[in-house]
Design a protein around this motif. Structure first.
Motif, PDB file in Angstrom:
ATOM      1  N   ASP A 134      34.724  73.672  22.107  1.00 30.25           N
ATOM      2  CA  ASP A 134      35.980  73.733  22.223  1.00 30.25           C
ATOM      3  C   ASP A 134      36.618  74.926  23.097  1.00 30.25           C
ATOM      4  OD1 ASP A 134      38.539  74.959  20.878  1.00 30.25           O
ATOM      5  OD2 ASP A 134      37.962  74.599  18.998  1.00 30.25           O
ATOM      6  N   LYS A 165      33.797  78.247  21.734  1.00 26.85           N
ATOM      7  CA  LYS A 165      32.460  78.200  20.953  1.00 26.85           C
ATOM      8  C   LYS A 165      32.058  76.769  21.112  1.00 26.85           C
ATOM      9  CE  LYS A 165      32.410  82.499  19.594  1.00 26.85           C
ATOM     10  NZ  LYS A 165      31.463  83.398  19.958  1.00 26.85           N
ATOM     11  N   ASN A 225      39.530  76.099  23.134  1.00 26.39           N
ATOM     12  CA  ASN A 225      40.439  77.139  22.498  1.00 26.39           C
ATOM     13  C   ASN A 225      39.666  78.452  22.165  1.00 26.39           C
ATOM     14  OD1 ASN A 225      42.856  75.768  22.616  1.00 26.39           O
ATOM     15  ND2 ASN A 225      42.041  74.357  21.092  1.00 26.39           N
ATOM     16  N   SER A 226      38.708  78.069  21.488  1.00 22.76           N
ATOM     17  CA  SER A 226      37.669  79.150  21.227  1.00 22.76           C
ATOM     18  C   SER A 226      36.542  79.642  21.946  1.00 22.76           C
ATOM     19  CB  SER A 226      37.260  78.909  19.814  1.00 22.76           C
ATOM     20  OG  SER A 226      36.123  77.940  19.765  1.00 22.76           O
TER      21      SER A 226
END
Length: 710
Positions: free
Chosen positions: A598, A603, A600-601
């Protein structure tokens, strides 16, 4: 991916005009229900699009029905030598593929029937090396396919398969012309797909024995328009980062072999590079050594540098950046930002502002150990990435050794105790253990879903055991242990990296212990100097070294011959995988994974083993994953398709969860990146399945396409 329509295909009058104009027509016998194809969704770049995202908007095949996927057709080229790594090109209902002999073949994409075949060899040439893709150019009514084979860039008419005679010399350009050495000493090849920007075709380069470059050629004439030297020449930016001021003309490497990424809107290209040669020791050559292990952004029209970033300074570990960069639009500090993604063999994901080169990942320079080999100057720091999180293990640890059997664990522990393991420990005589030569990421790269802002990447977690030896050191002990002049050349040229320290070969790379039963000395000399099949050329080898090397390979050396003592010159004893006595990785599984990251994170959303050893599963071991070569694609239909694994299977994963929704056994290993496309509303997925390569196994000649039943 591009939707193509052609209204001229709708009338008999238009049909006649197309024939008269010599434009490509789907073979009459291969028309769907007697019609010519009016609407297609293409896969018209290597990687699916200029940004190398490997993403498709197609969703006819989706998470609900992928279980019903069946073989639609199989094409057999007739060349059984293996190993094809080509990502097929599909334009207007026609598919363009390559064979191990570098033939280009046009197929009807609905049934796999051959339409034409082009053999690039001339006057008995043997064209070697690897081809990973083709490029497509069209202007007005003219269309062509551009591809590389050995040291040539070719352009052929996409409708007939005939060479475009106005391009270079009767349809091809020699990539070795007008460089820093005579053509006979350069040995430039280009495995990655070319990229077309306007009327320029841009290609990277690979050389084992000469400086590399990225070049642009006029697509109409073949004239070289600009060149970017990846080992800077005097007065070029980066020249002062080399301790050896003559390396730009006498050295080798800093190859760009994984493909070129194009930002069409901003007329920028992005590429990555490998390490200088030799891989593990470059004596008396201080400095960071630009542009080794860099991602580089250039003005596509002029070749001028926009920005660069060096992921590893003065690489001594063969951790070349392996995959073409990926263009992305990401959320950064609450804003949409045009970015570029670079994957690494150390399992890192580097993110950059596409225009400025600003590093968006969290990176810090950390101190690393100095080299213990005389004459080598390891760089004092290396970048460490803390965000996004790594998708692969980065350090071999004692508590992560294999427990497959007590004997396997005991062997792994013994080797671990005898070697050095840690963060960027330079190669030494004792031996080092580390991850990375075949992964984290490999040349297949990742696939990127911009809507979800998720990157899918397959990874290898296979450790390597590298030991160094002074090839000029007078050995002691039994005669059999002495280092002969020919063995010294064998080590100096890096031959063990492919053929092993004892010439035993690996995968489909041949065993050299019995070449005296197959070749005469003059034949072997020709192969070394000019290359053959996947074997690169070494035209720069000195005649004495060539004679010593071939005597060694033919077992003709004087048993008492030894190398005289000279200045220390270290080479590895071979690219040795850290394996247990039964041939399985000596670290704990997983040994290969598929990851969803991901962006965005930063992670990992999910991580699953990729591939299996059937014999271990029968003994009760959970799925371990295997070493894997080839990339993935991701679709709007919610699927990630990937082959790549040692077990010769092709799989579809749920992109949300990582669950396997479909798998099938291929006729041969699928060590390539698949493609997906649509003709007349029917979606297909196709993969090159030819086996061979670094994973070995049986070799074949297949392209296999899958579709849902009618």
């Amino acid at each position: 991916m591009r939707i193509s329509t052609n209204p001229d295909l709708q009338t008999s009058k238009g049909f006649s005009r197309i024939i008269a104009a010599g434009l490509f027509i789907i073979a009459l016998s291969g028309c769907v229900k007697g019609r010519l194809y009016q609407r297609t969704v293409d896969w018209d770049h290597a990687g699916g699009n200029a940004g190398q995202t490997k993403y498709s908007e197609l969703d006819e095949i989706n998470t609900d029905n992928v279980k019903d996927l069946k073989v639609a057709w199989v094409y057999n080229s007739g060349n059984m030598a293996g190993n094809v790594q080509c990502n097929p090109l599909i334009v207007g209902g026609a598919m363009y593929v390559t064979t191990p002999a570098h033939e280009v073949i046009a197929l009807d994409a609905t049934n796999g029937k051959e339409l034409w075949r082009f053999n690039p060899s001339r006057e008995g040439e043997s064209l070697g090396g690897i081809n990973r893709g083709l490029a497509y150019w069209k202007s007005g009514g003219r269309g062509s396919i551009l591809f590389t084979a050995n040291n040539y860039l070719y352009q052929i008419d996409m409708y007939t398969g005939e060479p475009v005679e106005s391009f270079g010399y009767n349809g091809r350009v020699d990539l070795n012309e007008d460089l820093v050495r005579p053509e006979s000493e350069m040995a430039i090849t280009s495995p990655g797909s070319p990229t077309v920007c306007g009327n320029l075709v841009i290609t990277g380069a690979l050389s084992w024995g000469a400086p590399s470059n990225v070049s642009a050629f006029d697509v109409k004439t073949g004239r070289r328009v600009w060149i970017f030297n990846t080992i800077p020449q005097p007065k070029e930016f980066g020249y002062d980062t080399w301790g050896n001021k003559d390396f730009w003309k006498k050295g080798a490497g800093v190859n760009s072999w994984s493909g070129i990424t194009l930002d069409e809107e901003n007329k920028m290209i992005f590429f990555c590079t490998g390490q200088p040669k030799d891989d593990f020791y470059r004596s008396d050559n201080k400095g960071a050594q630009l542009y080794g292990n860099c991602i580089v952004a250039l003005d596509a029209e002029t070749g001028q540098r926009k920005w660069h970033y060096q992921a590893i300074h003065h690489d001594l570990w063969d951790l070349d950046l392996p995959a073409a960069p990926i263009l992305a639009t990401i959320n950064h500090k609450g804003k949409k930002l045009k970015a570029v993604i670079q994957l690494t063999k150390t399992g890192n994901t580097l993110l950059f502002d596409r225009i400025t080169g600003e590093v968006l990942s969290k990176v810090e320079e950390v101190l690393v150990p100095a080299s213990t080999l005389p004459g080598e100057y390891a760089y004092p720091t290396q970048p460490r990435v803390s965000w996004p999180e790594p998708f692969a293990r980065q350090v071999v640890r004692g508590n992560e050794l294999t427990n497959r059997t007590p004997e396997a664990h005991a062997y792994a522990q013994k080797v671990f105790n005898s070697a050095d393991a840690g963060w960027f420990i330079p190669p030494n005589k004792k031996g080092i253990l580390y991850y990375g030569i075949h992964g984290g990421a490999e040349w297949g790269g990742g696939s990127y879903d911009e809507k979800e802002n998720v990157l899918y990447v397959n990874s290898n977690e296979l450790a390597w055991y590298i030991r160094m030896k002074d090839i000029n050191e007078m050995p002691v002990g039994e005669k059999a242990s002495k280092l002969s002049p020919g063995k010294a050349v064998f080590l100096k040229m890096g031959c063990p990296s492919c053929h092993g320290a004892n010439r035993e070969g690996q995968g489909s790379i041949p065993n050299l212990t019995r070449v005296d039963q197959k070749y005469k000395q003059e034949d072997l000399m020709k192969i070394v100097k000019k290359g053959k099949n996947a074997m690169p050329a070494f035209p720069q080898i000195e005649e004495k070294d060539l004679l010593d090397l071939t005597n060694f390979l033919l077992n003709k050396e004087n048993a008492n011959a030894v190398v005289a003592k000279n200045k220390p010159e270290y080479r590895s004893l071979g690219y040795e995988k850290f394996l247990d006595p039964d041939g399985y990785p000596a670290t704990a599984p997983p040994w290969g994974t598929l990851n969803a990251l991901d962006l965005n994170s930063g992670k990992i959303k999910w991580k699953v083993p990729l591939g299996e050893y059937e014999e271990l599963k029968k003994k009760g071991m959970a799925t371990t994953g295997t070493e894997n070569f080839g990339g993935s694609i991701v679709t709007k239909g919610g699927l990630v398709f990937i082959a790549a694994t040692r077990d010769e299977k092709f799989r579809a994963f749920d992109k949300k969860t990582g669950k396997i929704l479909w798998e099938t056994k291929l006729p041969y290993g699928g060590y390539a990146t698949p493609a997906t496309y649509s003709v007349e509303g029917k979606q297909y997925v196709v993969i090159a399945a030819t086996g061979g390569g670094k994973l070995g196994g049986k070799t074949g000649d297949a392209y296999v396409a899958f579709a849902l039943p009618d």
